[in-house]
Design an enzyme around this catalytic site. Structure first.
Site, short mmCIF file in Angstrom:
data_model
loop_
_atom_site.label_atom_id
_atom_site.label_comp_id
_atom_site.label_asym_id
_atom_site.label_seq_id
_atom_site.Cartn_x
_atom_site.Cartn_y
_atom_site.Cartn_z
N ASN A 217 0.84 -1.20 0.00
CA ASN A 217 0.00 0.00 0.00
C ASN A 217 0.87 1.25 0.00
OD1 ASN A 217 -2.75 1.17 0.33
ND2 ASN A 217 -1.97 1.89 2.30
N HIS A 252 -5.60 9.85 -1.83
CA HIS A 252 -5.78 11.15 -1.18
C HIS A 252 -5.64 12.20 -2.28
CE1 HIS A 252 -5.66 9.26 2.72
NE2 HIS A 252 -4.47 8.74 2.48
N THR A 280 -7.36 2.60 -2.12
CA THR A 280 -7.40 2.71 -0.66
C THR A 280 -7.32 4.18 -0.23
OG1 THR A 280 -4.99 2.56 -0.40
CG2 THR A 280 -6.19 0.49 -0.52
N GLU A 281 -7.84 4.43 0.95
CA GLU A 281 -7.69 5.74 1.60
C GLU A 281 -8.23 6.88 0.73
OE1 GLU A 281 -3.95 6.25 3.66
OE2 GLU A 281 -3.58 4.10 3.67
N LEU A 282 -9.36 6.65 0.09
CA LEU A 282 -9.94 7.65 -0.81
C LEU A 282 -10.57 8.80 -0.03
CD1 LEU A 282 -10.96 8.69 -3.57
CD2 LEU A 282 -12.90 7.11 -3.34
#
Length: 394
Positions: A217, A252, A280-282
């Protein structure tokens, strides 16, 4: 419902071929009727809407897990099909000292996933940040021996992944090991163990939990130098037997950057390497960029100014619309590549719990998610859900 939202919903559902009477009905009811085709049906959440495409997830914060907030947990259970622990499984949180483990939040997180039959992601086993310095440095300030650091990594992975074996469907095994200019990050891990710490972590995770999906990641994976170097290392180690299933592209992003074409290029590159793509981590930052900083290095901070915090009370409607359009364009891209994208996870559920409120500028108020501070769906939510309404009716 205000007039702008009426117009938005009318245009969205009309474009989908659905004629709705937007009287006093709530947006949730309208969405339910559009999808179910009958009045009074319960509106499916995003996890169900996109169930045939990819999993849609969210991150649970420590505050949520500590307070065991029933309202927010009900929202998560209704809307999402996957969950990630935002902080509860990071080294300094779950294993703050060599002989101390704090399992309370992580246990609650895993139990929640089990009870609601959700795709549960452990985050993260090996990272350079948010971990005790004592892992690498002894009480006299001296760097520990290589063998001691390697043994510490092995025992940490064995304990953490072992405790939840069979209950975690995927692990972010290594997090953020590569710099934006395409080199190994010169972390304590790299400086003491060399690049082989990367593959060793994956082998250990596989030994402890043979059935979990194992992921790398990282943020800014749309930068070609970073993406290409990371994939080169992963492919190299995989040829040597390293077990790895996919790559998490932290998302991000800002309202206009990175461009959709850049995100698409990285999705295609990861898939071409034979790896699943996990978004991920949107979150979508709606505030002015601090000195053009686009990364996600949590140690970065900038001084507060009113110029960098222009919306302390609420977003102007223009930005509300831009946020909805950005989320819609992102999910259109993910749907286009549904054969490559395994999961899309937002980094938080409501604006109130987003890490973007105080980073990289402490004191800022941000609005990066699809649920507002009260847990109500925003225009961005309906823009995303509307994509499946359109597909259902076409």
């Amino acid at each position: 419902m205000n007039q702008q939202r009426r117009l938005f919903l009318r245009s969205a559902f009309t474009a989908a071929g659905i004629g709705l009477v937007l009287g006093s009905a709530s947006p949730k009811r309208l969405l339910a009727e559009a999808l179910a085709g009958q009045s009074g049906a319960s509106a499916p959440g995003l996890g169900a809407l996109f169930g045939g495409d990819f999993k849609v997830g969210t991150a649970l914060s420590n505050n949520t897990l500590q307070a065991q907030n029933p309202g927010l947990e009900a929202l998560v259970a209704r809307e999402f099909s996957a969950i990630t622990a935002e902080n509860a499984m990071k080294w300094e949180e779950v294993h703050p000292q060599a002989d101390v483990w704090d399992w309370q939040r992580a246990d609650h997180f895993v139990d929640f996933g089990q009870r609601h039959k959700m795709y549960t992601i452990g985050h993260t086993l090996v990272w350079h940040s948010q971990m005790p310095e004592s892992v690498f440095v002894d009480g006299h300030g001296r760097l520990r021996k290589r063998s001691d650091i390697e043994q510490t990594m092995e025992s940490h992975i064995a304990a953490l992944a072992g405790r939840y074996r069979g209950k975690i469907q995927a692990w972010d095994v290594v997090n953020e090991a590569v710099t934006d200019d395409g080199q190994w990050r010169k972390s304590h891990w790299y400086n003491t163990l060399g690049e082989n710490y990367f593959s060793r972590a994956f082998h250990l995770a596989r030994e402890v939990d043979p059935n979990a999906e194992l992921l790398y990641n990282d943020y800014n994976m749309t930068i070609p130098a970073k993406r290409d170097f990371a994939l080169e290392q992963i492919v190299k180690f995989r040829k040597q037997g390293m077990p790895v299933h996919g790559v998490g592209m932290q998302a991000h992003v800002h309202l206009s950057e990175p461009a959709i074409a850049k995100i698409e290029a990285s999705i295609e590159a990861i898939a071409a390497a034979g790896l699943d793509v996990h978004i991920t981590e949107l979150d979508v930052d709606v505030l002015p960029q601090a000195y053009d900083y686009m990364g996600a290095e949590i140690s970065t901070n900038f001084a507060y100014s009113e110029k960098l915090n222009p919306f302390p009370e609420k977003l102007p409607e223009k930005i509300v619309d831009e946020l909805a359009a950005r989320y819609e364009s992102l999910f259109k891209l993910f749907l286009k590549h549904r054969d490559k994208v395994r999961r899309v996870t937002l980094w938080g559920t409501t604006d109130a719990e987003s890490w973007k409120n105080d980073w990289p500028v402490v004191g800022r108020t941000n609005y990066p998610l699809i649920f507002d501070r009260d847990g109500e769906p925003k225009k961005a939510y309906y823009a995303v859900a509307g994509l499946k309404v359109a597909a259902k009716s076409s």
